[in-house]
Write an enzyme that holds these catalytic residues in place. Structure first.
Site, mmCIF file in Angstrom:
data_model
loop_
_atom_site.group_PDB
_atom_site.id
_atom_site.type_symbol
_atom_site.label_atom_id
_atom_site.label_comp_id
_atom_site.label_asym_id
_atom_site.label_seq_id
_atom_site.Cartn_x
_atom_site.Cartn_y
_atom_site.Cartn_z
ATOM 1 N N LYS A 54 1.057 -0.940 -0.051
ATOM 2 C CA LYS A 54 -0.590 -0.132 -0.535
ATOM 3 C C LYS A 54 1.183 0.510 0.068
ATOM 4 C CE LYS A 54 -3.942 -1.103 2.682
ATOM 5 N NZ LYS A 54 -4.536 -0.921 3.818
ATOM 6 N N LEU A 87 -16.852 11.277 6.247
ATOM 7 C CA LEU A 87 -15.818 11.266 4.863
ATOM 8 C C LEU A 87 -17.483 9.978 4.014
ATOM 9 C CD1 LEU A 87 -15.007 8.582 3.632
ATOM 10 C CD2 LEU A 87 -12.479 10.368 4.531
ATOM 11 N N PHE A 97 -31.359 10.135 1.683
ATOM 12 C CA PHE A 97 -31.364 9.151 2.317
ATOM 13 C C PHE A 97 -32.688 8.871 2.294
ATOM 14 C CE2 PHE A 97 -27.452 7.126 3.675
ATOM 15 C CZ PHE A 97 -26.795 8.440 3.051
ATOM 16 N N CYS A 155 -19.407 0.801 7.221
ATOM 17 C CA CYS A 155 -19.274 1.326 8.174
ATOM 18 C C CYS A 155 -20.633 1.797 8.837
ATOM 19 C CB CYS A 155 -19.132 3.037 7.036
ATOM 20 S SG CYS A 155 -17.398 3.690 6.517
#
Ligand code: UGA
Length: 435
Positions: free
Chosen positions: A35, A150, A251, A262
């Site tokens: 990474k 975010l 939403f 999440c």
């Protein structure tokens, strides 16, 4: 400022590049050498719109470095913790081992006046515990909690111009507050609201926000279930209730429901923590939110069964979309991928495609048959399932696409197509929560 970011996954990589864009000098640290090599070469290890350009710009300034050696944090005044807190195997709770390891690895390199800033999503109470660890080490460093909000697909905008900044600080830590103000000078000057609070509130703001969003989605999906039983149209229902500004239309898109790294694990972790605190009853509704969400996936498979005549065995199904949402290659807890797997378990032959997530899906599930385009997926299909609302799928031409399939049946798992246009082109159109 000189800043280090520990953990260069989604959050940390974007945060590092954005902090450089804001004028800071940043070192990103991660234990994964592959990474780090990719990031140092300005190549994001995942798909996020705008990130390749931002990384190139940031690395070219010479103010952004990446390293696997945690001692490279020396000289930084602010150290962000941006490691993952996945769901523990066999439990609803969050796994804190990476957060604990990150703080442990930082301790020997902290200098007096340094600020360690938690960004990872953690169970309430963690920041207090970590603050005690940092304080008792005796370096003179302190800790703050600054949760991240975010969204994948909008990660850069959400980092550079967030809806709000939340600082969880120890009592009268004015120095911590002013250091964070310096980090976020530009956002604050642009009018971003700032909430300065205690550790527990800051930690709770994050999980409460995600719990609310998950509840909003499951609410409209519960309405979709009722709509299916009554012949009502959930998309019109959402439009109508959404005009009430107290409710709001965002939403409220009914369909396959929420997934990703999440929302699902955060509501489960929140329930697990509430149980430890003896207030599990306050959050039992989140269990229902989770179950409504899973039932949408089951309903999609049942609908597929129904439209191909009762059994999926030997049926060819085109699956459009694998990522948990458009503009992401993330397949963690992806509703689309879950439906594809359930179809295969039910005996269907699935040809799956996605503009970005085929490789991430293949790494986890090599047994699925992946193809490069909707056109290849559609060949001789008995039904087409649109499971992630990528723009190129929303823009498909029903007439031209109809020439490719075996049977013109489409299931719109995200309520993102125009039923009239598809029906006019001779398709049988079905969706979740619509007649
Ligand atoms: C979510 C939150 O939106 C961010 O604010 C938060 O910072 C982030 O989690 C996090 O905790 O790190 P993200 O996981 O990127 O961001 O995805 P969302 O945009 O929230 O979408 C989640 C899921 O809900 C997707 O599967 C999406 O398809 C679904 N969804 C969203 C719906 O089914 N209906 C909707 O109306 C909206």
């Amino acid at each position: 400022m000189k800043i280090s970011v520990i953990g260069c996954g989604y959050l940390g990589a974007v945060h590092s590049a954005c902090l450089t864009e804001l004028g800071h000098e940043v070192v990103g640290i991660d234990v994964d050498p592959e990474k780090i090599a990719l990031l140092a070469a300005a190549t994001p290890p995942f798909y996020e719109p705008g990130l390749p350009e931002l990384l190139s710009r940031s690395v070219a300034t010479g103010r952004l470095r990446f390293s696997t050696d945690v001692s490279d944090v020396r000289g930084s005044e602010v150290h962000f913790i941006a490691v993952g807190t996945p769901q523990l195997a066999g439990s609803d709770a969050a796994d804190l081992q990476f957060v604990m390891a990150a703080v442990d690895s930082l301790l020997p390199h902290l200098a007096s006046g340094d600020l360690v800033v938690g960004k990872s999503t953690v169970p309430v109470g963690t920041a207090r515990q970590l603050s005690d660890i940092v304080n008792s080490h005796g370096s003179g460093a302190s800790l703050a909690w600054n949760p991240e909000f975010l969204r994948e697909g909008f990660a850069i905008k959400d980092t550079l111009a967030p809806d709000r900044l939340v600082y969880g600080l120890a009592a009268s830590d004015h120095r911590g507050e002013s250091m964070l103000d310096t980090v976020y000078t530009r956002a604050l000057a642009g009018g971003t609201p700032k909430v300065v609070t205690d550790f527990a509130t800051a930690e709770l703001v994050k999980v409460a926000a995600n719990a609310f969003l998950a509840t909003k989605i499951s609410f409209i999906n519960a309405m979709a279930e009722v709509a299916e039983a009554t012949g009502a149209d959930v998309t019109q229902l959402a439009d109508a209730i959404g005009y009430d500004v107290r409710i709001g239309r965002r939403f409220l898109n009914a369909g396959l429901g929420f997934g990703g790294g999440c929302l699902p694990k955060d509501i489960r972790g929140f329930m697990a923590r509430a149980k430890e605190l003896g207030v599990d009853q306050a959050l039992t509704f989140l269990r229902e939110v989770d179950q409504i969400n899973t039932r949408r996936r089951e309903r999609m498979v049942d609908l597929a069964k129904e439209v191909v005549g009762g059994s999926l065995v030997g049926r060819r199904i085109a699956v459009l979309g694998l990522s948990f949402k458009p503009d992401s290659d993330d397949v963690r807890d992806s509703p689309a991928l879950d439906v594809a797997l359930r179809l295969i378990e039910s005996g269907a032959t699935v040809l799956a495609t996605d503009p970005q997530a085929v490789e991430t899906a293949r790494r986890r599930y090599p047994h699925i048959k992946y193809v490069a385009s909707p056109a290849e997926a559609a060949v001789d299909a008995d039904a087409v399932l649109l499971l992630t609302e990528w723009r190129e799928y929303r823009d498909l031409d029903p007439a031209a696409f109809g020439d490719l399939v075996g049977t013109k049946t489409i299931l719109d798992g995200r309520n993102c197509l125009d039923p009239g246009a598809w029906r006019a082109a001779g398709w049988a159109y079905r969706a979740l929560g619509r007649p």
